[in-house]
Design a protein around this motif. Structure first.
Motif, PDB file in Angstrom:
ATOM      1  N   ALA A 123       0.834  -1.209   0.000  1.00  0.00           N
ATOM      2  CA  ALA A 123       0.000   0.000   0.000  1.00  0.00           C
ATOM      3  C   ALA A 123       0.868   1.257   0.000  1.00  0.00           C
ATOM      4  O   ALA A 123       0.568   2.237  -0.688  1.00  0.00           O
ATOM      5  CB  ALA A 123      -0.920  -0.011   1.221  1.00  0.00           C
ATOM      6  N   ALA A 124       1.953   1.222   0.778  1.00  0.00           N
ATOM      7  CA  ALA A 124       2.870   2.360   0.805  1.00  0.00           C
ATOM      8  C   ALA A 124       3.558   2.526  -0.547  1.00  0.00           C
ATOM      9  O   ALA A 124       3.821   3.647  -0.996  1.00  0.00           O
ATOM     10  CB  ALA A 124       3.905   2.169   1.913  1.00  0.00           C
ATOM     11  N   ALA A 125       3.848   1.398  -1.216  1.00  0.00           N
ATOM     12  CA  ALA A 125       4.461   1.452  -2.536  1.00  0.00           C
ATOM     13  C   ALA A 125       3.519   2.097  -3.555  1.00  0.00           C
ATOM     14  O   ALA A 125       3.966   2.811  -4.465  1.00  0.00           O
ATOM     15  CB  ALA A 125       4.853   0.049  -2.994  1.00  0.00           C
ATOM     16  N   TRP A 126       2.239   1.834  -3.409  1.00  0.00           N
ATOM     17  CA  TRP A 126       1.238   2.484  -4.278  1.00  0.00           C
ATOM     18  C   TRP A 126       1.307   4.004  -4.103  1.00  0.00           C
ATOM     19  O   TRP A 126       1.294   4.756  -5.090  1.00  0.00           O
ATOM     20  CB  TRP A 126      -0.151   1.967  -3.943  1.00  0.00           C
ATOM     21  N   GLU A 127       1.403   4.460  -2.864  1.00  0.00           N
ATOM     22  CA  GLU A 127       1.520   5.895  -2.606  1.00  0.00           C
ATOM     23  C   GLU A 127       2.865   6.435  -3.089  1.00  0.00           C
ATOM     24  O   GLU A 127       2.952   7.568  -3.570  1.00  0.00           O
ATOM     25  CB  GLU A 127       1.344   6.167  -1.115  1.00  0.00           C
ATOM     26  N   SER A 181       2.205  -2.369 -10.634  1.00  0.00           N
ATOM     27  CA  SER A 181       3.266  -3.377 -10.658  1.00  0.00           C
ATOM     28  C   SER A 181       4.261  -3.157  -9.525  1.00  0.00           C
ATOM     29  O   SER A 181       4.780  -4.134  -8.950  1.00  0.00           O
ATOM     30  CB  SER A 181       3.985  -3.362 -12.011  1.00  0.00           C
ATOM     31  N   THR A 182       4.528  -1.910  -9.181  1.00  0.00           N
ATOM     32  CA  THR A 182       5.438  -1.613  -8.068  1.00  0.00           C
ATOM     33  C   THR A 182       4.841  -2.098  -6.752  1.00  0.00           C
ATOM     34  O   THR A 182       5.533  -2.717  -5.936  1.00  0.00           O
ATOM     35  CB  THR A 182       5.716  -0.093  -7.984  1.00  0.00           C
ATOM     36  N   GLY A 213      -4.071  11.578   6.091  1.00  0.00           N
ATOM     37  CA  GLY A 213      -3.482  11.424   4.774  1.00  0.00           C
ATOM     38  C   GLY A 213      -3.300   9.976   4.403  1.00  0.00           C
ATOM     39  O   GLY A 213      -4.217   9.167   4.492  1.00  0.00           O
ATOM     40  N   GLY A 214      -2.081   9.624   4.005  1.00  0.00           N
ATOM     41  CA  GLY A 214      -1.803   8.265   3.562  1.00  0.00           C
ATOM     42  C   GLY A 214      -0.920   7.499   4.526  1.00  0.00           C
ATOM     43  O   GLY A 214      -0.523   8.005   5.579  1.00  0.00           O
ATOM     44  N   ILE A 215      -0.610   6.282   4.140  1.00  0.00           N
ATOM     45  CA  ILE A 215       0.230   5.426   4.976  1.00  0.00           C
ATOM     46  C   ILE A 215       1.633   5.997   5.102  1.00  0.00           C
ATOM     47  O   ILE A 215       2.223   6.016   6.185  1.00  0.00           O
ATOM     48  CB  ILE A 215       0.273   4.010   4.389  1.00  0.00           C
ATOM     49  N   LEU A 216       2.182   6.504   4.002  1.00  0.00           N
ATOM     50  CA  LEU A 216       3.519   7.092   4.054  1.00  0.00           C
ATOM     51  C   LEU A 216       3.582   8.280   5.004  1.00  0.00           C
ATOM     52  O   LEU A 216       4.617   8.528   5.620  1.00  0.00           O
ATOM     53  CB  LEU A 216       3.958   7.524   2.656  1.00  0.00           C
TER      54      LEU A 216
END
Length: 273
Positions: free
Chosen positions: A38-42, A56-57, A248-251
Motif C-alpha cells: 500500500a505504501a508502494a502504491w503511494e 506493478s510496483t 493522509g496516507g500510509i507514508l
C-alpha cells in the motif's frame, strides 16, 4: 477535521495493538507485506508513475516483503535467519545517513522511474522486514521502538507550535523548527531513560553512549520526515494518500519509521551475535 484525526488515530492504535499482540507470525508477515504494498502504491504517486507502473510496483514490493520475510524465518516466528537481512539493513542505513542529507541539500527529484523504484525499495522493504523482525523479538520491542519515534514527532509538533522561531528547513517543510527538533530530542531522552529506569537497567558508565544513540535516533527520524516532505512538495501533493481520514496516507504515518526501524533491526541483529 480534528474529530476525524482523533478517531482515525484511535482506530489505528487499536488495530496495531490487536495485530501486534494477537496475530500469529505468519499473518503478521502478511500484514507487513500488505502495508508495504500500500505504501508502494503511494510512493508511485510521489514518483509520478503511470497507473500500470504504480500497480506493478505495489505488487512487486508486497511479494518481495513476503518472500524475504518468509525466507528469513520471520513467518514462522524464528529469528535464526534474520542475519540474512543484514545487507539490506546496512544498505538502508547508508542511504539514510549519507545519501538523504545530500538529497535534502540538493533537493534532487525522482525523475527516473528506475531510480525511483530502487529508492522506494530501499525506503519501504527494509521497514516492513524490520517490523516483522522486531515483533518476532517481542511485541513490546516493536511498540517501544515505534514509541520513541511517536514521542519525537509529538514533542516536535507541540514544542514547535509553542516556541518555534527558527525554521529547520523552510523550503522543504516550513512548519518544522529548530526549537521543535530540540523539544523532540529532550522528550526522547526523557522517555528513553525513563523506560530504562522502569526496567531497572544498570546503566553504569553507559549513560553518555545511550544519550548519543537516542539523539541520533531522533535526528534520523526527523530526516525521514523531511525526506517525504520534500518528495510530496516536488510532486505537488499535500498528503501521500487519502486512505486515513485526517492523517493522509500510509507514508504520512510511517515517514519517520522508514529511517529508524531498519537501523534498530540492524542493531538488534548485531547485539544478538
Amino acid at each position: 477535521m480534528l474529530k476525524d484525526r482523533v478517531l482515525t488515530a484511535i482506530a489505528l492504535l487499536v488495530g496495531l495493538l490487536a495485530a501486534v499482540f494477537l496475530l500469529p507470525a505468519s499473518l503478521w508477515l502478511v500484514v507487513c507485506a500488505a502495508l508495504c504494498g500500500a505504501a508502494a502504491w503511494e510512493w508511485g504517486a510521489l514518483a509520478r508513475f503511470e497507473q500500470g507502473l504504480r500497480v506493478s510496483t505495489a505488487v512487486a514490493f508486497t511479494a518481495a516483503c513476503a518472500l524475504l520475510g518468509w525466507s528469513a524465518g520471520l513467518g514462522s516466528g524464528q529469528l535464526g535467519g534474520a542475519g540474512a537481512l543484514v545487507p539490506l539493513y546496512v544498505f538502508s542505513a547508508l542511504f539514510w545517513i549519507f545519501v538523504v542529507p545530500l538529497w535534502l541539500r540538493g533537493k534532487w527529484a525522482l525523475s527516473n522511474p528506475m531510480l525511483a523504484s530502487l529508492v522506494g525499495f530501499v525506503v519501504l522493504v527494509p521497514t516492513a522486514l524490520a517490523m516483522m523482525q522486531l515483533r518476532t523479538m517481542g511485541p513490546w520491542v516493536l511498540l517501544g521502538t515505534m514509541a520513541v519515534v511517536w514521542v519525537a514527532d509529538i514533542a516536535a509538533y507541540f514544542t514547535g507550535r509553542a516556541f518555534g522561531r527558527r525554521k529547520l528547513a523552510p523550503s522543504i517543510s516550513p512548519g518544522k523548527t529548530w526549537e521543535g527538533a530540540a523539544g523532540a530530542a529532550v522528550a526522547v531522552l526523557a522517555f528513553g531513560f525513563g523506560i530504562l529506569a522502569m526496567l531497572g537497567a544498570e546503566l553504569q558508565g553507559g549513560v553518555a553512549a545511550i544519550a548519543v544513540v537516542l539523539l541520533a535516533w531522533t535526528a534520523v527520524s526527523i530526516v525521514g520526515d523531511l525526506f517525504e516532505s520534500l518528495l510530496k512538495r516536488q510532486a505537488g501533493l499535500k498528503d501521500s494518500g487519502s486512505i486515513l481520514p485526517g492523517h493522509g496516507g500510509i507514508l504520512d504515518r510511517i515517514d519517520s519509521l522508514t529511517s529508524t526501524l531498519p537501523m534498530v533491526a540492524l542493531g538488534a541483529v548485531w547485539l544478538a551475535r
